[in-house]
Scaffold this active site. Structure first.
Site, PDB file in Angstrom:
ATOM      1  N   HIS A  35      96.512 -20.015  91.121  1.00 27.88           N
ATOM      2  CA  HIS A  35      97.301 -20.072  89.886  1.00 27.88           C
ATOM      3  C   HIS A  35      96.450 -19.494  88.763  1.00 27.88           C
ATOM      4  O   HIS A  35      95.368 -19.985  88.465  1.00 27.88           O
ATOM      5  CB  HIS A  35      97.705 -21.511  89.561  1.00 27.88           C
ATOM      6  CG  HIS A  35      98.590 -21.596  88.356  1.00 27.88           C
ATOM      7  ND1 HIS A  35      99.963 -21.494  88.432  1.00 27.88           N
ATOM      8  CD2 HIS A  35      98.302 -21.754  87.034  1.00 27.88           C
ATOM      9  CE1 HIS A  35     100.483 -21.596  87.216  1.00 27.88           C
ATOM     10  NE2 HIS A  35      99.493 -21.757  86.355  1.00 27.88           N
ATOM     11  N   CYS A  36      96.941 -18.417  88.174  1.00 27.29           N
ATOM     12  CA  CYS A  36      96.181 -17.710  87.142  1.00 27.29           C
ATOM     13  C   CYS A  36      96.687 -18.114  85.762  1.00 27.29           C
ATOM     14  O   CYS A  36      97.858 -17.862  85.432  1.00 27.29           O
ATOM     15  CB  CYS A  36      96.316 -16.202  87.338  1.00 27.29           C
ATOM     16  SG  CYS A  36      95.392 -15.240  86.110  1.00 27.29           S
ATOM     17  N   PRO A  37      95.862 -18.720  84.929  1.00 28.58           N
ATOM     18  CA  PRO A  37      96.326 -19.097  83.584  1.00 28.58           C
ATOM     19  C   PRO A  37      96.562 -17.894  82.682  1.00 28.58           C
ATOM     20  O   PRO A  37      97.320 -17.988  81.712  1.00 28.58           O
ATOM     21  CB  PRO A  37      95.180 -19.969  83.050  1.00 28.58           C
ATOM     22  CG  PRO A  37      93.970 -19.518  83.800  1.00 28.58           C
ATOM     23  CD  PRO A  37      94.465 -19.124  85.161  1.00 28.58           C
ATOM     24  N   ASN A  75     100.045 -17.088  83.379  1.00 27.51           N
ATOM     25  CA  ASN A  75     100.864 -18.308  83.314  1.00 27.51           C
ATOM     26  C   ASN A  75     101.750 -18.462  84.535  1.00 27.51           C
ATOM     27  O   ASN A  75     102.872 -18.973  84.437  1.00 27.51           O
ATOM     28  CB  ASN A  75     101.707 -18.332  82.032  1.00 27.51           C
ATOM     29  CG  ASN A  75     102.308 -19.716  81.778  1.00 27.51           C
ATOM     30  OD1 ASN A  75     101.788 -20.723  82.239  1.00 27.51           O
ATOM     31  ND2 ASN A  75     103.409 -19.751  81.049  1.00 27.51           N
ATOM     32  N   THR A  76     101.295 -18.019  85.669  1.00 27.08           N
ATOM     33  CA  THR A  76     101.985 -18.228  86.927  1.00 27.08           C
ATOM     34  C   THR A  76     100.992 -17.964  88.054  1.00 27.08           C
ATOM     35  O   THR A  76      99.823 -17.655  87.800  1.00 27.08           O
ATOM     36  CB  THR A  76     103.220 -17.302  87.056  1.00 27.08           C
ATOM     37  OG1 THR A  76     103.965 -17.677  88.220  1.00 27.08           O
ATOM     38  CG2 THR A  76     102.810 -15.848  87.177  1.00 27.08           C
TER      39      THR A  76
END
Length: 496
Positions: free
Chosen positions: A152-154, A157-158
């Protein structure tokens, strides 16, 4: 291996889904019904994408500001140079926005395989109320099962997954290139700004003059620092992602492969994995795990990077090696989860914990040695029970045993809590504290022998027939202290 002991799932090569699902096309990106992860531009309204966009625009604006002084667009070369600079910006923005908006692709809710008998080879997700397709994992932030989830990549944001993996890697590739271009412009411009008086008095009049005030010079230096940080960090991440694509292996699958390599496959102690203790080697666990999705470097690359821009697979059915099948990885995951449950222990909470990040009431060491993880802390009251599956020196991680009222509100509560808040140890619902010093010494010694080697460990197991002791050895492994192999051998002779 004997013929009658071969597993029954070695020939599972049939589709997992119905034939009504169309292959990927330009008209339909998400070819599996209900798998769409499309989001609006509001997905960018989050601290992660906003921070990334701020860094991108800040570096770009400062680069344009000094570039217009150093190489104005009045000349053909200046216009071409500025066009190239904006081209990098376009590629960076397009790929980061596309990676965020398209999303990774979600496994449809309530998804089940086409054949009911295949459900035994898949994990069930209680949150999505369906089975997890091969290579999919449930994301706590997205609250969905993600197809070929990497992480999950901040910053987008997904999750980075099946459908947006190529766009994400393109962003990681073009961002360092654009920042290197900006670094060259900014460093050269700052150098000319510092030596502007020299060029004015002793120059030939043909040199470009860059004038920067105090604030603009500080802003340019800050942009240089940001650009340098992007080149190093994002460039390293791009290399990591490219290695994953070449091996056709996500970050989660790499962790699964490592655990499969070191996983104890002889649970009976004789080394053959058949559970009969005879050591004849006719068990099913003697076969080495083979990662099914590594089908060759070039084929692995074309699984993600295609001329159409769409991934090759539909997110459910995958190309696998000829000696593997669609469930090779999921079966290994189920076995690892079972091993995890077998070595889990249940603890009773003696001191309440309110979920604070720095619980000063539990001591200074607990506050200074928090777990390096983005996983949450859980609130616990005195008398609660937690099934512990992971542990650190001062912290434990596990699932809270929910009562009827909590089951109505939520399906699962898990996270970290201080080790000092838990006192009693349980196994199968019964307290498992050693009854005397000799028994405690046996348990500690057995766990130490397990780490040193299987020979002494099997010898010790075969000489103690107490069933609770045999089952409790793995549970107490985490509480053991390291000793030298020579000291362990002497202790074995003393006890046995």
């Amino acid at each position: 291996m004997k013929e009658h002991n071969k597993p029954m799932y070695t020939d599972l090569k049939l589709p997992l889904t119905s034939q009504e699902e169309t292959p990927p096309s330009r008209k339909s990106l998400f070819c599996v019904p209900g798998a769409s992860s499309y989001g609006s531009l509001w997905r960018l309204v989050h601290w992660g994408p906003l921070t990334a966009l701020f860094i991108i625009f800040y570096i770009c604006i400062m680069g344009v500001y000094v570039n217009l002084q150093w190489w104005p667009i009045s000349s053909i070369y200046g216009a071409l140079h500025q066009t190239l600079y904006f081209y990098w910006l376009f590629l960076i923005l397009y790929n980061i926005i596309a990676a965020s908006v398209i999303g990774p692709g979600f496994v449809p809710r309530n998804w089940r395989p086409l054949r009911p008998e295949d459900e035994q080879f898949l994990q069930y997700c209680k949150f999505c109320e369906g089975f997890k397709a091969p290579r999919s994992h449930h994301c706590r932030q997205c609250n969905r099962c993600v197809m070929k989830m990497d992480h999950h990549c901040p910053w987008i944001n997904t999750c980075c997954g099946h459908y947006n993996h190529a766009k994400f890697v393109y962003f990681l590739f073009f961002a360092p290139i654009g920042c290197v271009h900006s670094l060259i412009i900014l460093i050269c411009a700052c150098y000319r700004a510092l030596h502007a008086p020299y060029y004015m008095h002793y120059g030939k009049g043909e040199e470009p003059i860059v004038i920067l005030g105090v604030y603009s010079f500080i802003a340019s230096m800050f942009a240089i620092g940001l650009a340098l940080g992007v080149v190093v960090s994002v460039g390293c991440l791009c290399i990591i992602q490219m290695k994953s694509i070449v091996k056709n292996e996500t970050g989660i699958e790499n962790w699964i492969n490592d655990k499969a390599y070191y996983r104890d496959r002889d649970g009976d102690g004789d080394g053959d994995g058949d559970g009969d203790g005879d050591g004849d080697g006719d068990g099913d666990e003697t076969e080495e795990f083979i990662y099914p999705y590594h089908i060759g470097r070039w084929r692995n690359l074309f699984q993600v990077f295609t001329w159409s821009g769409l991934p090759k697979s539909n997110g459910i059915i995958w190309d696998v090696r000829s000696d593997c099948h669609q469930y090779t990885l999921t079966i290994e995951q189920i076995k690892q989860k079972q091993d995890k449950r077998d070595r889990s222990v249940e603890v009773l909470i003696a001191m309440s914990y309110r979920g604070s990040i720095f619980p000063i009431s539990f001591g200074f060491k607990v506050c200074c040695c928090p777990p390096c993880s983005d996983e949450s802390r859980i609130k616990l009251n005195q008398g609660d029970r937690v099934v512990v599956t992971r542990w650190k020196k001062h912290w434990l991680y596990g699932d809270k045993v929910l009562n009827e009222e909590e089951l109505i509100k939520t399906k699962r509560i898990r996270g970290w809590f201080p080790r000092k808040s838990a006192t009693e140890l349980y196994y199968n619902g019964r307290p498992q504290c050693p009854t005397n010093h000799s028994e405690a010494k046996k348990v500690k010694l057995a766990s130490q022998l397990k780490k040193q080697g299987n020979i002494l460990f099997k010898f010790l197991i075969n000489n103690f027939n107490d069933e609770s002791f045999r089952h409790g050895i793995k549970d107490y492994c985490k509480f053991s202290q390291k000793r030298s192999s020579k000291c362990l051998i002497e202790n074995v002779r003393t006890i046995i």
